[in-house]
Design a protein around this motif. Sequence first.
Motif, short mmCIF file in Angstrom:
data_model
loop_
_atom_site.label_atom_id
_atom_site.label_comp_id
_atom_site.label_asym_id
_atom_site.label_seq_id
_atom_site.Cartn_x
_atom_site.Cartn_y
_atom_site.Cartn_z
N ALA A 29 -20.65 -16.61 -13.42
CA ALA A 29 -19.76 -17.51 -12.68
C ALA A 29 -18.30 -17.38 -13.10
CB ALA A 29 -20.22 -18.96 -12.88
N VAL A 30 -18.03 -17.09 -14.37
CA VAL A 30 -16.65 -17.08 -14.86
C VAL A 30 -16.29 -15.79 -15.58
CG1 VAL A 30 -14.95 -18.24 -16.35
CG2 VAL A 30 -16.66 -19.61 -15.09
N ALA A 31 -17.09 -15.39 -16.58
CA ALA A 31 -16.72 -14.27 -17.44
C ALA A 31 -16.58 -12.96 -16.67
CB ALA A 31 -17.73 -14.11 -18.57
N GLU A 32 -17.51 -12.68 -15.75
CA GLU A 32 -17.44 -11.43 -15.00
C GLU A 32 -16.40 -11.44 -13.88
OE1 GLU A 32 -21.80 -9.33 -15.54
OE2 GLU A 32 -21.31 -10.30 -13.65
N PRO A 33 -16.39 -12.44 -13.02
CA PRO A 33 -15.46 -12.36 -11.87
C PRO A 33 -13.99 -12.45 -12.25
CG PRO A 33 -16.65 -14.46 -11.86
CD PRO A 33 -17.30 -13.60 -12.90
N LEU A 34 -13.64 -13.10 -13.35
CA LEU A 34 -12.22 -13.25 -13.66
C LEU A 34 -11.54 -11.92 -13.94
CD1 LEU A 34 -9.73 -15.00 -14.10
CD2 LEU A 34 -10.45 -15.29 -16.49
N PRO A 35 -11.99 -11.11 -14.90
CA PRO A 35 -11.27 -9.85 -15.14
C PRO A 35 -11.34 -8.89 -13.96
CG PRO A 35 -13.26 -9.95 -16.48
CD PRO A 35 -13.08 -11.31 -15.89
N VAL A 36 -12.44 -8.91 -13.20
CA VAL A 36 -12.51 -8.06 -12.01
C VAL A 36 -11.44 -8.48 -11.01
CG1 VAL A 36 -13.88 -7.49 -9.98
CG2 VAL A 36 -14.94 -7.43 -12.22
N SER A 59 -16.34 -10.60 -24.48
CA SER A 59 -15.61 -11.48 -25.39
C SER A 59 -15.80 -12.94 -24.98
CB SER A 59 -14.11 -11.14 -25.37
OG SER A 59 -13.88 -9.86 -25.88
N THR A 60 -15.80 -13.20 -23.68
CA THR A 60 -15.99 -14.57 -23.20
C THR A 60 -17.40 -15.05 -23.48
OG1 THR A 60 -14.39 -14.14 -21.44
CG2 THR A 60 -15.79 -16.08 -21.19
N GLY A 61 -18.39 -14.24 -23.11
CA GLY A 61 -19.78 -14.64 -23.33
C GLY A 61 -20.13 -14.78 -24.80
N ASN A 62 -19.77 -13.76 -25.59
CA ASN A 62 -20.06 -13.82 -27.03
C ASN A 62 -19.34 -14.99 -27.69
OD1 ASN A 62 -21.19 -11.38 -26.30
ND2 ASN A 62 -20.07 -10.14 -27.78
N GLY A 63 -18.09 -15.24 -27.23
CA GLY A 63 -17.30 -16.32 -27.83
C GLY A 63 -17.92 -17.68 -27.57
N ASP A 111 -17.36 -11.92 -33.54
CA ASP A 111 -18.42 -11.22 -32.82
C ASP A 111 -17.80 -10.33 -31.76
OD1 ASP A 111 -21.01 -10.51 -32.38
OD2 ASP A 111 -21.59 -12.29 -31.27
N THR A 112 -17.21 -9.24 -32.21
CA THR A 112 -16.44 -8.36 -31.33
C THR A 112 -17.32 -7.72 -30.27
OG1 THR A 112 -14.97 -6.45 -31.28
CG2 THR A 112 -16.71 -6.39 -32.89
N PRO A 113 -16.80 -7.56 -29.04
CA PRO A 113 -17.61 -6.95 -27.98
C PRO A 113 -17.78 -5.44 -28.14
CG PRO A 113 -15.41 -7.39 -27.17
CD PRO A 113 -15.49 -8.01 -28.54
N LEU A 114 -16.86 -4.78 -28.84
CA LEU A 114 -16.97 -3.34 -29.07
C LEU A 114 -17.35 -3.13 -30.53
CD1 LEU A 114 -16.60 -0.46 -27.96
CD2 LEU A 114 -14.22 -0.57 -28.71
N GLN A 115 -18.60 -2.78 -30.76
CA GLN A 115 -19.11 -2.71 -32.13
C GLN A 115 -18.82 -1.38 -32.81
OE1 GLN A 115 -21.06 -5.05 -34.09
NE2 GLN A 115 -20.18 -6.49 -32.63
N LEU A 116 -18.64 -0.34 -32.04
CA LEU A 116 -18.54 1.00 -32.63
C LEU A 116 -17.57 1.83 -31.80
CD1 LEU A 116 -21.60 3.18 -33.69
CD2 LEU A 116 -19.89 4.12 -32.13
N PHE A 117 -16.73 2.60 -32.49
CA PHE A 117 -15.79 3.49 -31.82
C PHE A 117 -15.87 4.84 -32.52
CE2 PHE A 117 -11.40 4.39 -30.11
CZ PHE A 117 -11.72 4.13 -28.79
N VAL A 150 -23.07 -0.45 -28.38
CA VAL A 150 -21.67 -0.10 -28.53
C VAL A 150 -20.80 -1.14 -27.82
CG1 VAL A 150 -19.90 1.63 -28.00
CG2 VAL A 150 -22.15 2.35 -28.81
N ILE A 151 -21.08 -1.38 -26.55
CA ILE A 151 -20.46 -2.46 -25.79
C ILE A 151 -21.49 -3.58 -25.73
CG2 ILE A 151 -19.38 -3.13 -23.61
CD1 ILE A 151 -18.72 -0.17 -23.17
N ARG A 152 -21.34 -4.58 -26.57
CA ARG A 152 -22.42 -5.52 -26.87
C ARG A 152 -22.14 -6.88 -26.22
NH1 ARG A 152 -22.61 -8.98 -31.20
NH2 ARG A 152 -24.65 -9.76 -31.84
N GLY A 153 -23.09 -7.32 -25.38
CA GLY A 153 -22.90 -8.60 -24.72
C GLY A 153 -24.22 -9.20 -24.26
#
Length: 404
Positions: free
Chosen positions: A143-150, A253-257, A290-296, A393-396
């Motif tokens: 409802a919020v986390a996905e549609p906003l950045p898109v 970041s929104t969901g994990n936060g 709880d960073t969304p990108l765990q590995l680079f 890697v991209i963790r959510g």
Amino acid sequence: MSAVTAFDPWDPAFVADPYPVYAELRAAGRAHHFPRTGQWLIPRHADVSALLRDRRLGRTYRHRFSDEEFGRTPPPPEHAPFHTLNDHGLLDLEAPDHTRIRRLVSKAFTPRTVELLTPTVQRMADELVEELIADGGGDLIEAVAEPLPVAVIAEMLGVPEPDRELLRPWSADICGMYELNPGEEAARRAVSASVEFSAYLRHLIAARRKTPGDDLISALIEAHDEGDRLTEQEMVSTCALLLNAGHEATVNSTGNGWWTLFRHPGHLAELRARPGELLPTAVEELLRFDTPLQLFERWVLDDIEVGGTVIPRGSEVALLFGSANRDPDRFDRPDELDLSREDNPHLSFGAGIHYCLGAPLARVELAAAFGALLRRAPGMRLVREPEWKPGFVIRGLRELLVEI
């Protein structure tokens, strides 16, 4: 069980809580060979931060070596559409190409761009939260986390409203290739999405060449420096990167936060009581915690030494952002949430020449989304414990069900 054996990014239990294993890795040493991917795991903050800035490492090696010279197998020809799209973007380039493209993109994607977008981002966040309230709750991510950045990225690029629903599936399929050892099905989806998204962006670019607007694509077309301009492929790859890197990270970041806040009700109550005062540091702390990108990943272009371990040219290091952000040698009480933490040099946006170009916009989006929910839905409650998506890697989260 050794710390390296316990590191299992394909195990759902590990993905749900990798932090105890990270602590074991940090205690066991500064560099650990991981046979399942052939990479070297780097768990400590000081090393991750230094290697992100070390020019003996690179996101690519092809500016210096062929695949054969570097001891690597070229990607299959059928994967070419994905690699064409990916390899011409800032994320996977090194100097001089990276320097040139970042300079040109920075002329279009300026601090003023973000400043002008901020009221629009806040309006979009408020509208999405109002819809969630009207429904009495639902999946906070959907409802919020996905549609906003898109919506924000679509607004930036000038994507027409009816086409915006195409962006999220393309992004998800392309980002599947950033996981460890992606399979053929993930590659097939990424290639298909790369073909479709590239064709769509070329169509948009052609339209903006004829009729320029106030959008980022028009600005990228016009960006020049001493006669140098972005090629069409560089523009396509830049736009795709803005969607993929910016969107996926902001969603998670929104969901994990919020999942973190629900597990710390005292801190959530404090944030709800003082959002204006705490929100800026809270956003940074949630990104650290709880960073969304765990590995680079980085390729080793010349031999390096980490903690007495020589890592030879041709190797790949896996920089563990999630572990670095919980390192007690750099953070006071790293496993405790502190929404007013001031000394917070987290690495969630990277460092060095590949520091996230979209970090200022991501911060605006996160502040808008968290702020709208804190103000407009002060009684929002968690319905049930969420499940994590399989990606590490991209963790959510798959979903985050709430009621108002």
